[in-house]
Design a protein around this motif. Structure first.
Motif, PDB file in Angstrom:
ATOM      1  N   UNK A 121       0.829  -1.433  -0.272  1.00  0.00           N
ATOM      2  CA  UNK A 121      -0.045  -0.268  -0.316  1.00  0.00           C
ATOM      3  C   UNK A 121       0.666   1.319   0.177  1.00  0.00           C
ATOM      4  N   UNK A 122       0.710   1.654  -1.273  1.00  0.00           N
ATOM      5  CA  UNK A 122       2.091   2.961  -0.623  1.00  0.00           C
ATOM      6  C   UNK A 122       1.401   4.173  -1.287  1.00  0.00           C
ATOM      7  N   UNK A 123       0.955   5.523  -0.503  1.00  0.00           N
ATOM      8  CA  UNK A 123       0.040   6.593  -1.136  1.00  0.00           C
ATOM      9  C   UNK A 123      -1.434   6.150  -1.262  1.00  0.00           C
ATOM     10  N   UNK A 124      -2.266   5.054  -1.019  1.00  0.00           N
ATOM     11  CA  UNK A 124      -3.145   4.522  -0.793  1.00  0.00           C
ATOM     12  C   UNK A 124      -3.739   3.578  -2.379  1.00  0.00           C
ATOM     13  N   UNK A 125      -2.822   3.678  -2.642  1.00  0.00           N
ATOM     14  CA  UNK A 125      -3.334   2.511  -2.931  1.00  0.00           C
ATOM     15  C   UNK A 125      -1.685   1.109  -3.589  1.00  0.00           C
ATOM     16  N   UNK A 126      -2.861  -0.110  -4.092  1.00  0.00           N
ATOM     17  CA  UNK A 126      -1.864  -0.733  -4.402  1.00  0.00           C
ATOM     18  C   UNK A 126      -0.528  -1.021  -5.529  1.00  0.00           C
ATOM     19  N   UNK A 127       0.831  -1.331  -5.090  1.00  0.00           N
ATOM     20  CA  UNK A 127       1.804  -1.199  -5.929  1.00  0.00           C
ATOM     21  C   UNK A 127       2.886  -1.902  -5.531  1.00  0.00           C
ATOM     22  N   UNK A 128       3.644  -2.438  -7.100  1.00  0.00           N
ATOM     23  CA  UNK A 128       4.414  -3.996  -7.022  1.00  0.00           C
ATOM     24  C   UNK A 128       5.873  -3.593  -5.921  1.00  0.00           C
ATOM     25  N   UNK A 129       6.213  -4.161  -4.474  1.00  0.00           N
ATOM     26  CA  UNK A 129       7.199  -3.921  -4.690  1.00  0.00           C
ATOM     27  C   UNK A 129       8.092  -3.496  -4.827  1.00  0.00           C
ATOM     28  N   UNK A 163       8.302   1.447   5.376  1.00  0.00           N
ATOM     29  CA  UNK A 163       8.776   0.042   5.996  1.00  0.00           C
ATOM     30  C   UNK A 163       7.485  -0.893   6.760  1.00  0.00           C
ATOM     31  N   UNK A 164       6.705  -0.087   7.519  1.00  0.00           N
ATOM     32  CA  UNK A 164       5.354  -0.944   7.646  1.00  0.00           C
ATOM     33  C   UNK A 164       4.559  -1.707   6.557  1.00  0.00           C
ATOM     34  N   UNK A 165       4.223  -0.588   6.057  1.00  0.00           N
ATOM     35  CA  UNK A 165       3.756  -1.292   5.041  1.00  0.00           C
ATOM     36  C   UNK A 165       4.685  -2.202   3.786  1.00  0.00           C
TER      37      UNK A 165
END
Length: 184
Positions: free
Chosen positions: A46-54, A78-80
């Motif tokens: 989860x990155x700024x509200x959207x699912x993003x590949x690691x 890091x926690x996400x």
């Protein structure tokens, strides 16, 4: 007429090549005990509200055969990242040192190795089915093509040769992956 046959054969070969490419991609996801960044290819964060590949929010590398290191572009993620790894259900337990996330890749048990070989065989079988379907499609198209019986038989023989070649290639890839999985 012969152009039509060539087109059918080329189309079948392209489909068979795609089956091989798909198999290789699927086998990358089967871990063989050595740490590899591709093991985390399915992890979404989860990155700024959207699912993003690691790999779009951090650098992922394997400093040694038992460790994967994840260096986030922003420390706040890091926690996400840890949550994403746990949600991906890969059997990894991420740890962080405030700067990066570290994953220790446990050695595989004999039982787990056998499961992974079975999984690899299943993927190889799927690829073989894909190759055979391409053969069937090509043969059906050849029957519809308005060409002489001799040309049709020769083209069908060529399609069968391609099928045999790609099935053998799948076996070769599977054998290499099995060896990689079973090597301790």
């Amino acid at each position: 007429m012969e152009e039509e046959i060539e087109l059918i054969i080329d189309s079948a070969e392209e489909g068979m090549q795609n089956a091989i490419a798909h198999l290789r991609k699927q086998l990358l996801n089967i871990r063989a005990g050595k740490a590899s960044p591709s093991m985390l290819g399915s992890v979404m964060v989860e990155y700024y509200g959207s699912q993003t590949p690691l790999n779009q929010v951090a650098n992922v590398n394997a400093p040694d055969a038992r460790t994967i290191s994840i260096q986030p572009f922003e420390k706040g993620t890091i926690p996400n990242i840890e949550k994403g790894i746990l949600l991906a259900n890969l059997g990894f337990n991420p740890m962080n040192n405030g700067e990066s996330v570290i994953i220790s890749v446990p050695p595989l048990t004999e039982e787990r190795r056998k499961q992974l070989v079975k999984q690899a065989k299943g993927e190889a079988e799927d690829a073989k089915i894909g190759v055979r379907n391409d053969r069937k499609t090509a043969n059906n198209e050849l029957k519809k093509a308005e060409v002489s019986e001799d040309l049709q038989k020769n083209a069908e023989a060529e399609v069968q040769e391609l099928t045999d070649k790609y099935i053998a290639k799948i076996e070769e890839i599977l054998e290499a992956k099995e060896k990689e999985i079973m090597t301790i």
